[in-house]
Structure formats: structure tokens, C-alpha cells
Design a protein around this motif. Structure first.
Motif, short mmCIF file in Angstrom:
data_model
loop_
_atom_site.label_atom_id
_atom_site.label_comp_id
_atom_site.label_asym_id
_atom_site.label_seq_id
_atom_site.Cartn_x
_atom_site.Cartn_y
_atom_site.Cartn_z
N TYR B 92 0.81 -1.20 0.00
CA TYR B 92 0.00 0.00 0.00
C TYR B 92 0.84 1.25 0.00
CZ TYR B 92 -3.87 -3.02 1.18
OH TYR B 92 -4.83 -4.00 1.16
N PHE B 94 0.68 5.05 1.44
CA PHE B 94 -0.06 5.82 2.43
C PHE B 94 0.81 6.98 2.87
CE2 PHE B 94 2.65 3.95 5.60
CZ PHE B 94 2.86 2.67 5.15
N ARG B 273 -3.11 3.12 -2.96
CA ARG B 273 -3.78 3.52 -1.73
C ARG B 273 -4.83 2.48 -1.38
NH1 ARG B 273 -2.23 8.78 -0.65
NH2 ARG B 273 -3.20 8.45 1.36
N ALA B 274 -5.04 2.32 -0.09
CA ALA B 274 -6.06 1.39 0.34
C ALA B 274 -7.43 1.90 -0.08
CB ALA B 274 -6.01 1.24 1.86
N ARG B 275 -8.27 0.99 -0.57
CA ARG B 275 -9.53 1.47 -1.14
C ARG B 275 -10.74 1.20 -0.26
NH1 ARG B 275 -10.72 0.97 -7.09
NH2 ARG B 275 -11.73 2.91 -6.55
N THR B 276 -10.79 -0.01 0.27
CA THR B 276 -11.97 -0.29 1.07
C THR B 276 -11.77 0.23 2.49
OG1 THR B 276 -11.16 -2.40 1.85
CG2 THR B 276 -12.35 -2.38 -0.23
N PRO B 277 -12.86 0.55 3.17
CA PRO B 277 -12.72 1.04 4.56
C PRO B 277 -11.99 0.03 5.43
CG PRO B 277 -14.99 1.25 3.80
CD PRO B 277 -14.25 0.50 2.74
N ARG B 278 -12.26 -1.24 5.16
CA ARG B 278 -11.62 -2.25 5.98
C ARG B 278 -10.12 -2.24 5.77
NH1 ARG B 278 -11.60 -7.59 4.54
NH2 ARG B 278 -10.73 -8.94 6.15
N LYS B 280 -8.38 0.24 4.69
CA LYS B 280 -7.84 1.49 5.24
C LYS B 280 -7.61 1.36 6.73
CE LYS B 280 -9.63 4.93 2.05
NZ LYS B 280 -10.85 5.61 1.71
N ALA B 281 -8.60 0.81 7.41
CA ALA B 281 -8.48 0.67 8.86
C ALA B 281 -7.29 -0.21 9.21
CB ALA B 281 -9.76 0.08 9.44
N VAL B 283 -4.63 -0.88 7.45
CA VAL B 283 -3.36 -0.22 7.15
C VAL B 283 -3.02 0.79 8.25
CG1 VAL B 283 -2.23 1.41 5.60
CG2 VAL B 283 -3.45 -0.54 4.67
N THR B 284 -4.03 1.57 8.63
CA THR B 284 -3.77 2.58 9.66
C THR B 284 -3.28 1.95 10.95
OG1 THR B 284 -5.65 3.76 8.71
CG2 THR B 284 -4.75 4.60 10.77
#
Lengths: 212, 558, 403
Positions: B92, B94, B273-278, B280-281, B283-284
Motif C-alpha cells: 500500500y 499511504f 492507496r487502500a480502497r476499502t474502509p476495511r 484502510k483501517a 493499514v492505519t
């Protein structure tokens, strides 16, 4: 009975594209490289999520279903065979995911290898295969899993003339055996006609166009 | 001279006299300063009395056992904890991706004493000085190895292969188990081997952080030799350590040969970049957790350098001019003096390493098969524990006419031994990439091979040499194991001074130790930041060196 | 490289070059310019300088802040040699009477003495053993009777019979029959206790070794590692003396169970953990002569020693100074050894290194006489036993106590 229904908006690549296919029908999607036809396939497979629109199979909306639950098989342009597994293990992979037991898996894998005229290749290493052989293994792998929808991303692009001609007929034959709904993406018109029941140009589908 | 399979590079046509010189100088340095002490140490160890005394002692076996199990656990934990950051960084893109990678690398190249000091500052006293404190330090320290080694391969794993598996019905977990892990296995094994090597021979971390009873073989060798004066028994232990490492190395080589497979390495898929909310979460969480784990010890270090039982104080910093226990009584070391010593040692070590490394790189490129031997030989000091190197030198160079152990240059030479391979790797890649057509072109314009080469190829080497030099300096600043043997009273380097200060009970002395550690950390980080400029895990673009270890930040400051 | 990086790199390289060119550490051996003091950066603590006695020069230099002492060679010195005295941490590096005496020595002989602290006794000895023939210094102070046989066996000393040995009791010189080293002081290693702290805790002072293992004194004792520290080794030998070769391990196990704390060196134990010096343990292994020092250096006037000594724990220790084999300046080294057993020098020992002078002609300070504890009997093991069993004792102790 199967129907594929895709319509969605994507400002960059696919703009309000809809495609329907009847169960068991083979549709060829024509378009130049970079026109977005591969993207469309990936949307159907669930690899790319559309920004808008829906995908359904047999009336069931699968737009938010994960790829591995869609029952959609895909043959990639570069095959994507698993290099750490043998030919037979590759072909049997889908069956393994379905929980088929080992002996049965092996038998069915070998049967499919026979059908693609690679009998005896079962224990070969994937990395040793020629271009044509690899393509056939990829095909066998997808078909062995018995998906309801089969997607082919430029299956014969890049092969030399002789191999191409040889495989065109084989491909047509195999797809008929498989009895699935097929969406084939290519830029070669002759190939499209040879394999598919119906040919559609992606450009015609853009912006809410209808397939004929 | 047989021509190489590549383009007919002019390097082949260099006069054999020059090539011989290029090869012989580094080779003889290696022979004199590494091979000879090594052999001396082994000979010393072949002493029946000493061997019997060592093996009869229960303590020996418990030390061997401890060293082994903490290394295994450290390695396993590092791999497990390193996979998530490796995945996130390779897959990813970010905000702060490059920063995170640099942070991990910076942590990795920190000197062991600094890491030990940082964790000493971080942990409450209950964890301090236990085996688990040591293991935790090892894990954080070596995360970068896993992230870079495994991440570099992961970057090249085609996403589509995983998609293909998904279309065949594999759940994400199954994909990871059946597809990703097996393909990552060679990289994981390589990373594990490196981490095991480092943690098995751990010296600085154990000395700073471990309780007096927590000793690895390396520490025990040092203790027996320098505190108890039992050189022969120490040598036996050093041999035991080498034997174990040798076995592990063989096992690892066999395993990797069996399982290596030709992966069609494509140009790495660009991180998206991470695309789905899941996603993204996920990765964060991974990014924040990794950053916290890596940064926390360093923050604690700086904080501790300003704290005392009574609150904030700058006495640790302002009082760096002395290390008194109480007025008139000194610890015998001068913190600022140690800083100057370290800087001076690093300067000379860098000079030695850069010159030798440059010659070696040129020689290796020019000499074909002999060059490969030299290349492999130069890597040996990294695989040998630092203590073994220092110990060997100490007992070898002790009689005229080679009574060098008290010379001012012996410590820089010891450091240079470990630094040369980095200079070589850094330079060799560029050398091989650049040579060829350029010098041929020069030849057609009438330049002799030597001339063509000097005018056309050599100018390209300044940058990688600078990179190598910076690494050499960082390595020298942080070197602790070998220096612990070779440094004379009064000539301490920073790591030695830090270890002494942190070993005392007095809080002011400890605060000074933390302050010095902060200085050392800052110097090392600055040096490495100068070098590690790209956010590319595999470094394929930056200097054409091999993909597993781009800037050669494989092992620094042990 | 970006311009910023280039600039930083250049700066860094410049810095390193400057550091490299600042030269290696040498000692001041050249004749200084008569008009200015020759300054040299020393890496260790230095003896403070006094004004050059020659009135013409009238050059004065002060001893500067610790750590970067400067050395002014007397402008009229006939020879300019410097020798290095290797010693342990608790030897004062500046500011005390001992240092003044060393300065006097320099004035008298023109030989400067640089002090090199080599850690605690065990480490100092090991370093010397590893460097035998090429020593870190010229004279070594601090090998004591417990470590002596090891030092002699490793041949780190060059035998020298000092002038003035008749003032030293035969009991001490007998320990070095071949004059490898010169006895320079003696003392008793005993457990000291902080009177005030014990009062606060409401506990009586311990009177025997056994008491130390009593739960009443739990977590109150700090000792030193016998591998590295000579008082640590002396204390261990005291317990061997009391409980026997087969019984001391049990005693130490009881001490461990009772929460004994261990440091590597005496200074860390006394100044780091002893309650009188600010730590939290009121019982520490130190010297019978520690209490008077506390009286002398106390900020407030004291009429009684604030610390006490457990006499039953005392172990006699003799300390030696010796010329290191392989020194490049044996004559100067020998002169220093001679000087160190003179009355003048010996009289500084009690208050600066907490020991009794070996020279029997020295008059002790009244305060010392008043407050020092010289036990009636002090333990001492047979030197042969110490010699043959020391390694075993230390190994067993390490396994038992440190783990």
C-alpha cells in the motif's frame, strides 16, 4: 439459468456500461488496449469494486460479495499459474477450495489435463511449461472448478500465429464443454467470432449504450 | 582473460598487473587482520584442559541453552510481528510510507548499546534486566530486516496471482497460507537466518539490558577474557559459538537451495492507496502500531536523559565533561573524550574501509573467479561475531614485530573489517551496471583500457563510495563487541563509555549515559538518512545492487 | 544528491577530517616554550599543577574543570618524563592530598605522573594480563593480597626491591618473596553500617556474619562481585574462613534469599547504594578505616563516627604497588615506587584511600586513631589456599549469587 447484469458509472474508464449475457452464452467484448475491457472483467470478478452500478448473477446481486464467493472463474492474460505447485495441483486448486477430497481431486485434474491435451503433465513443474502449455493449464484450472461464469482476459493475445490458430479451436471446444456463461475480452475480431456466440464492442456499451 | 557473459567490458582488458594489485591489497588485509587472528583463536581454543574446565561447568551449558532459546524466540517473534508491516509497506501507499520505512531502518542501524539503553529507559524496572526485556529489544531492533527482506519480495508478488486464487474460491486467509507464504518462504528464511545470527551473537543489548546472570555466549567470552583473565576458556566458548552458527548456516543454506524457485520477478506492482474502509483501517492500525513500537524506545531515551529522581534536569548534558562518582573520584572515563575518540576512530575507520572497499570492488569486478572468492571472503567478518574478531586480534598481535594491539590504528582496522563489505556491495553494483558500453566507446576514441576506465567509469563511483563511507562511519561509531576487547583504558569509544555509565547505580551517571546514547543515536541516524534516500524497498531503481539489500544496511554497529 | 544533502555530507566529512587530524593522544614529552605553558589534552584525570618554582617564569596554571585537565610541564624540569600509574576507580584522580604528594614527586624528580583508571581490581588485573609485555602504564597500584598470586603467576610485574623497605613490616614483605611488588598499605575489609539509618529502622547493628543472613536484615546489604572487586573477594574469603570450604555456599544462599545486592566495584556499592552516601542500603562491604573518613569529610562537625564496623566480618588485606613488566621507563617507575613508601606519601593514605600505611614510621592522624576500627583479630586465609581455590570460589559464587 444465469444472467450477468452490469451497469455502472466510472468517470475514468467505464461510463455507465451495462452488459447482459444469457446463461451459457459466450460473449466477446472487443476493444483496443487500454479501453477498459479488462477493467470490466475485473469488476465482474470482484477484483475491482465499481464506483457505481451493480453486478448480479442469476438475479442475485453480488456487487458487494467477495471474489472467492462469486463462483466466477477468470483466466488471466499472463496465466498466473502458482509456481510453487505442480501442474496437477494448480488445476486441482479450485477443487481443493471446494473441499473435494484428494483422490477425487487428482482424478478430475487429470481428466481436465487430458481434455486440454496435456495428459501426463500432471507432475510437471509449472515453471517448465511453454507458453501454449501454460495457457492450457490456466484454462484447465479455471474450468475444473466448474464456475458458473468464465472470464477470459485476452486469452490468445501474444501467442505466435501457429499456436494461436491451434488454440482458437481448442478454446471454442472447451468452452462449449464447460457449459458456463463466458465473457471473453479481446482485440482480435476473428478470434471473437470464432469463439463467441455474440460480439460486442466496448465502445458501443459506453455511456449507457445497449448491446445488440 | 576470459570474457564475461555480459558485454565485453573494458574491465577485462585491464593489465593483469593492475588487477592483481587491486585484488591483493584487500585480500592481504583480510588475511592479516581477520584470518590470522581467527586461526590463532581456534588454535588457542584447542586446549584440552581449558575445554574440560569449560564443558564440565554447568554454567556453560545453561549459557548455551539460554543463548539458543532466546535467539529462536526472538527470531520467531520478529518474523511474526514483521509480516504485517512488510505487507502494508510493500502493498500500500499511504501518507508517511517513506518515513516509516526510514524509521525502521534507522532503528535497525542504531548501535546495540543505544537500543539497549533505549529499552532500559523504556521498560519499568520489573521487565528491565530479564530475558524478555532482551527479547523485546531484539524484536524491535530487527523488524527492519524482515520488512525489507520479505517486503522486497512481496512487492514483486503479482497481485493477480492472489486474484486468481480468489476466483478459484480461496478465502483471503487461505490465499495467504497457500499462495503468499510459500512464495515468501525463501525471503522469510533469509530474514530468519539473519535475525538469528544477530540475536545469537547479541552482545551490546545483553550487556546493557540483561541482569548480570543473563549472559549469552558472546558476553561470557568477553567476561572470561577481560574480567577473569581466562583467555583459554574464553576461546573454547568462542569456538562453541562458531560451531553452532556453522551448523545453523549449513542448515539454512541447504534449506534455501531446496526451496528456492525461479519467481518471475516483474517490476514491482506499484503500491496503491487502500480502497476499502476495511483495508484502510487495517493499514492505519498496522502503520501506527509499527511506528509506535519503533519510536517509543527512542523517545524514552531522550526523556530519560533529562530526568532525575527529582524531576527534569539538564545536568546529564551539561555535566558531560566528566564522569565523577564524587568530587575527586572519577569513573576513569571522560564522556566528551569518548565522543572525540569515537569521532576520530570513525574517521580513520571510514578511510580504511572506503579505500580498501573501493580497491576490492574494482578487483572483484575485474578478476572473475578470483574476484568471487574475494567477495565471499570479505563477507566473512560480518558473519563472525564481533567479539570473536576483537578477541582474536587481541591475542594475536601481542608480540613484536607485530605487537599492534596497543596501536592507535588497531581499533579502526577492526571496525573497517566489518564495514568493507558494505562499501563493496554499494560500489560493485554500480560498477557492473555502468561499465561496458561506456568504456568501449572511450576505447574507440583511442583511450587505453586503464585510461578509459579511469575517465569514464570511475567518476560514477563517487556516489556509491560516499554511501559506503557513510555506512562505514555509522558502523564504526556504533561498534561495541570488538572494541570492548581492543580499547585501552582512556581510549574508550562512545559505546564503551555508555555501557560503563549505564552500569552504575548513581542516577546522575546513568543520566549522562542516556545523554551520550542520545548523541550516538542522533549521529548514526543522520549518517544513515543521508544514505537511505529512496522509499523503494528493493532498491532496484536506486543503485542497481541486488534486490534483497539495497543500501547494504544489513548489519551495522554490532 | 540534493544540495542540502550534499552540504550536510560535506560538513560531516569536514568534521570527521578535523577530528582525525586532531592527532592521537600523546603525552607531553617535548620541551615547552619557555614563555608559555605547553598544554596537552589528557584523557584521564590529571594531577593538578602547581606554579613552577623558578621565580623567573612565574607561570601558573590551575587545574581546570574535571575531564579536560591540562598539564603544565615545569619549565625548568631537568628531564621531562611522564609515567602512567594504572589504578582502580576509587583511587582519587585529583584534588586530594595524594594528588598533592604526586605533584611534589613531580617537582622533586621531574617525572610527571598520569593516573589511568582501569576499572575495578579484577578487570584491571585481567587487562594487564592480556597486555602483558606491553602494559597500559608503568606502575600499577591496587593489586591486593587476594589477587596477588594471580598477578605474580601472570608475570605482569617486574621485580624491584624498593629502597626504604626496612620500614615495612616483614609480615607484608614476606608475601612477595621475590620482590615482584611492594607492599604499600593494609587494611581490613569489613561490613560497615550506617548508624543513623539503622536507628531509623529500629534495628540493632549486626555483630556477626550470621546476622547478615537474618531476615531482620533483609534487603539491607550490598556487597561487591569477587570476580572484579578486591573487597568483594576479601569478603567472600572471610565467609570461607568462617564457614569452611564446604559451608560457605549455604551461607551465601541464605544471603541471596535475604536480598543481598551486588555491584561490580566498591565505588558503586559505597557511593551508589550505601545509605550514608545517599543510597538505600545501610550495610555495605567496605573498610575498617571508612568511618574516620566520614568524620573528616563531613560537612558538619561530628564527634562520633556516623558509620560503624562489624568487626567479626573483617578480613585483612594488604595492597601492593608494582612496576609493570615491559615498561619503557623502568627507572622512573622505580622512583615512583620508592616514593610511595616514603613517610610523606604514606601519611596521605588513611584519609584518601581508607587504608593504613604500610610504613610503620608514619604517625597516624588523631582523627584516624580516634575513629578507625582496627579489630583485634582479623581473618586471613592461607595464601596457598587462596591461590589454588580462588577461581573455584569465584565460579561457584557466580553461579550461586548472580545466576
Amino acid at each position: 439459468m444465469e444472467r450477468i447484469d452490469v451497469s455502472f458509472d466510472d468517470t475514468h474508464v467505464l461510463r455507465d456500461v451495462s452488459l447482459r449475457a444469457a446463461p451459457g452464452e459466450a460473449v466477446a467484448l472487443l476493444g483496443a488496449s487500454g479501453s477498459g475491457k479488462s477493467t470490466l472483467l475485473r469488476v465482474i470478478a470482484g477484483i475491482i469494486a465499481p464506483d457505481a452500478g451493480t453486478v448480479s448473477i442469476d438475479g442475485v446481486d453480488i456487487t458487494t460479495t467477495a471474489t472467492h464467493r462469486r463462483g466466477v472463474g477468470m483466466v488471466f492474460q499472463d496465466n498466473q499459474l502458482f509456481p510453487h505447485r505442480s501442474v496437477a495441483d494448480n488445476v486441482a486448486f479450485g477443487l481443493k477450495m471446494q473441499g473435494v477430497d484428494r483422490n477425487e481431486r487428482r482424478a478430475r485434474a487429470e481428466a481436465w489435463l487430458e481434455r486440454v491435451e496435456l495428459g501426463g503433465f500432471a507432475d510437471r513443474r509449472v515453471t517448465e511449461l511453454s507458453g501454449g502449455e501454460a495457457k492450457r493449464v490456466a484454462l484447465a484450472r479455471t474450468l475444473a472448478a466448474d464456475p458458473s461464469v468464465v472470464l477470459l482476459d485476452e486469452p490468445l493475445t501474444g501467442l505466435d500465429r501457429e499456436l494461436h490458430d491451434q488454440l482458437v479451436d481448442e478454446l471454442a471446444r472447451l468452452l462449449r464443454i464447460a457449459d458456463a456463461t463466458v465473457v471473453l475480452v479481446t482485440h482480435d475480431v476473428d478470434e471473437a467470432h470464432a469463439i463467441a456466440d455474440r460480439t460486442v464492442a466496448l465502445s458501443d456499451l459506453q455511456d449507457g449504450g445497449e448491446s445488440t | 582473460m576470459r570474457s564475461r557473459p555480459q558485454s565485453s567490458s573494458s574491465i577485462n582488458r585491464l593489465p593483469s598487473g593492475i588487477v592483481a594489485t587491486l585484488v591483493l591489497i584487500p585480500a592481504s588485509a583480510l588475511a592479516v587482520f581477520y584470518a590470522w587472528p581467527f586461526i590463532t583463536l581456534m588454535v588457542e581454543a584447542v586446549d584440552v584442559e581449558a575445554a574440560r574446565a569449560t564443558f564440565e561447568r554447568d554454567r556453560t551449558w545453561s549459557i548455551v541453552w539460554f543463548t539458543t532459546w532466546q535467539a529462536v524466540v526472538s527470531t520467531a517473534l520478529t518474523i511474526v510481528l514483521g509480516l504485517a508491516p512488510a505487507w502494508v509497506i510493500s502493498r500500500y501507499s499511504f501518507v508517511g510510507r517513506r518515513l516509516l520505512l526510514s524509521l525502521l531502518t534507522a532503528v535497525f542501524v542504531l548501535p546495540t548499546v543505544v537500543m539497549g539503553a533505549a529499552f532500559l529507559a523504556l521498560f519499568p524496572d520489573s521487565i528491565d534486566r530479564t530475558a524478555w526485556g532482551v527479547i523485546a529489544t531484539h524484536v524491535v531492533f530487527n523488524l527492519a530486516v524482515v520488512v525489507r527482506t520479505v517486503g522486497a519480495v512481496w512487492e514483486h508478488l503479482p497481485h493477480d496471482m492472489e486474484h486468481a486464487a480468489a476466483t478459484l474460491g480461496a478465502t483471503p486467509l487461505t490465499i495467504f497460507r497457500e499462495i503468499t507464504l510459500p512464495l515468501l518462504r525463501p525471503a522469510v528464511t533469509a530474514a530468519a537466518a539473519i535475525v538469528f545470527l544477530f540475536t545469537f551473537t547479541s552482545f551490546g543489548v545483553v550487556r546493557i539490558l540483561g541482569a548480570p546472570g543473563t549472559r549469552t555466549i558472546e558476553v561470557e567470552v568477553w567476561r572470561r577474557a577481560t574480567q577473569l583473565g581466562q583467555v583459554d576458556q574464553a576461546a573454547v566458548l568462542a569456538l562453541v559459538q562458531l560451531a553452532i552458527l556453522g551448523v545453523v548456516a549449513i542448515l539454512s543454506a541447504v534449506s534455501s537451495r531446496r526451496h528456492s524457485r525461479a519467481l518471475a520477478l516483474r517490476p514491482s506492482s506499484r503500491p496503491l492507496r487502500a480502497r476499502t474502509p476495511r483495508a484502510k483501517a487495517l493499514v492505519t492500525v498496522v502503520v501506527l502500531a509499527t511506528a509506535a513500537i519503533a519510536a517509543a524506545p527512542l523517545v524514552a531515551l531522550v526523556v530519560k536523559s533529562f530526568s532525575s529522581p527529582n524531576g527534569w534536569t539538564t545536568a546529564g548534558w551539561t555535566g558531560l565533561g566528566s564522569a565523577e562518582i564524587r568530587p575527586g573520584l572519577s569513573l576513569g572515563l571522560d564522556p566528551i573524550g569518548a565522543l572525540v575518540n569515537s569521532a576520530r576512530t570513525a574517521a580513520w575507520s571510514t578511510v580504511f574501509a572506503t579505500v580498501t572497499g573501493a580497491l576490492a570492488a574494482l578487483g572483484i569486478a575485474a578478476a572473475g573467479r578470483a574476484g568471487r572468492f574475494l567477495d565471499a571472503g570479505l563477507m566473512l567478518p560480518i558473519a563472525t561475531s564481533a567479539v570473536t574478531i576483537g578477541f582474536g586480534m587481541l591475542i594475536t598481535f601481542d608480540t613484536a614485530p607485530y605487537d599492534w594491539r596497543a596501536s592507535w590504528w588497531i581499533v579502526p582496522v577492526g571496525h573497517a573489517l566489518v564495514a568493507v563489505p558494505f562499501v563493496v556491495r554499494s560500489t560493485l553494483g554500480v560498477l557492473r551496471a555502468v561499465d561496458g558500453q561506456l568504456s568501449l566507446a572511450a576505447a574507440t576514441l583511442g583511450a587505453s583500457p586503464t585510461r578509459a576506465w579511469a575517465e569514464v567509469v570511475v567518476p560514477h563511483l563517487w556516489r556509491p563510495l560516499a554511501v559506503g563511507a557513510a555506512l562505514a562511519a555509522a558502523i564504526s561509531l556504533g561498534e561495541f563487541g570488538a572494541t570492548s576487547f581492543l580499547s585501552r583504558s582512556g581510549g574508550e569509544t562512545l559505546p564503551v563509555a555508555i555501557a560503563e555509565l549505564l552500569g552504575r547505580t548513581g542516577s546522575l551517571l546513568q543520566t549522562k549515559g542516556y545523554a551520550l546514547a542520545t548523541i550516538l543515536a542522533a549521529a548514526t541516524v543522520v549518517l544513515v538518512m543521508l544514505v537511505d534516500r529512496s522509499g523503494d524497498l528493493s532498491g532496484a531503481r536506486s543503485n542497481g545492487a541486488d534486490s534483497a539489500d539495497p543500501d547494504g544496511v544489513d548489519r551495522v554497529g554490532r | 544528491m540534493t544540495p542540502t544533502a550534499r552540504r550536510t555530507a560535506a560538513l560531516f566529512v569536514a568534521g570527521l577530517t578535523v577530528a582525525a587530524c586532531s592527532g592521537s593522544d600523546d603525552v607531553a614529552t617535548d620541551v615547552p616554550d619557555a614563555d608559555e605553558p605547553a598544554t596537552e589534552e589528557a584523557t584521564e584525570g590529571e594531577t593538578p599543577d602547581t606554579a613552577a618554582p623558578d621565580a623567573e617564569e612565574a607561570i601558573e596554571s590551575d587545574s581546570t574543570e574535571p575531564g579536560s585537565a591540562t598539564d603544565t610541564t615545569p619549565a625548568d624540569a631537568s628531564t621531562d618524563t611522564t609515567i602512567t600509574l594504572v589504578t582502580y576507580e576509587s583511587f582519587p584522580s585529583e584534588g586530594t592530598a595524594i594528588n598533592e604528594q604526586l605533584a611534589t614527586f613531580s617537582d622533586q624528580t621531574g617525572i610527571d605522573v598520569e593516573i589511568l583508571v582501569a576499572g575495578d581490581t579484577g578487570t584491571m588485573l585481567s587487562k594487564a594480563e592480556l597486555a602483558v609485555g606491553n602494559p597500559e602504564g608503568d606502575v600499577m597500584w591496587g593489586i591486593d593480597s587476594t589477587f596477588l598470586s594471580r598477578a605474580i603467576g601472570s608475570e605482569i610485574f617486574q621485580p624491584y626491591e624498593a629502597t626504604g623497605l626496612d620500614a615495612i613490616p616483614a609480615a607484608f614483605t614476606d608475601l612477595v618473596p621475590n620482590a615482584e611488588a611492594t607492599p604499600v598499605d593494609f587494611g581490613d575489609v569489613c561490613v560497615n553500617y550506617d548508624i543513623g539509618a539503622l536507628d531509623e529502622l529500629g534495628i540493632d547493628a549486626p555483630t556477626t556474619l550470621d546476622d547478615l543472613a537474618d531476615p531482620a536484615y533483609q534487603d539491607l546489604l550490598v556487597v561487591q562481585n569477587p570476580a572484579t572487586s578486591s573487597p568483594g573477594l576479601a569478603f567472600l574469603l572471610a565467609t570461607v574462613d568462617e564457614y569452611g570450604i564446604d559451608g560457605w555456599q549455604d551461607y551465601w544462599q541464605r544471603l541471596v534469599d535475604n536480598g543481598v545486592s551486588v555491584t561490580d566495584g566498591w565505588s558503586d556499592a559505597y557511593y551508589g547504594q550505601f545509605s550514608y552516601a545517599g543510597g538505600d542500603r545501610p550495610l555495605v562491604v567496605s573498610y575498617g578505616s571508612s568511618p574516620p573518613v566520614e568524620v573528616v569529610f563531613s560537612d558538619v562537625e561530628l564527634d562520633a563516627a556516623p558509620t560503624g564496623v562489624v568487626e567479626a566480618t573483617c578480613y585483612r588485606q594488604v595492597e601492593f604497588v608494582g612496576v609493570l613488566a615491559g615498561t619503557e621507563q623502568p627507572d622512573a617507575a622505580q622512583q615512583l615506587v620508592d616514593f610511595m613508601i616514603t613517610e610523606a606519601f604514606q601519611s596521605t593514605l588513611p584519609l584518601d584511600v581508607f587504608v593504613f600505611p604500610a610504613n610503620t614510621n608514619v604517625q597516624l592522624d588523631q582523627v584516624f586513631v580516634d575513629f578507625a576500627v582496627i579489630p583485634e583479630t582479623s581473618r586471613l586465609l592461607d595464601p596457598d589456599v587462596v591461590d589454588s581455590e580462588r577461581e573455584t570460589f569465584i565460579d561457584q559464587w557466580t553461579d550461586l549469587v548472580i545466576g
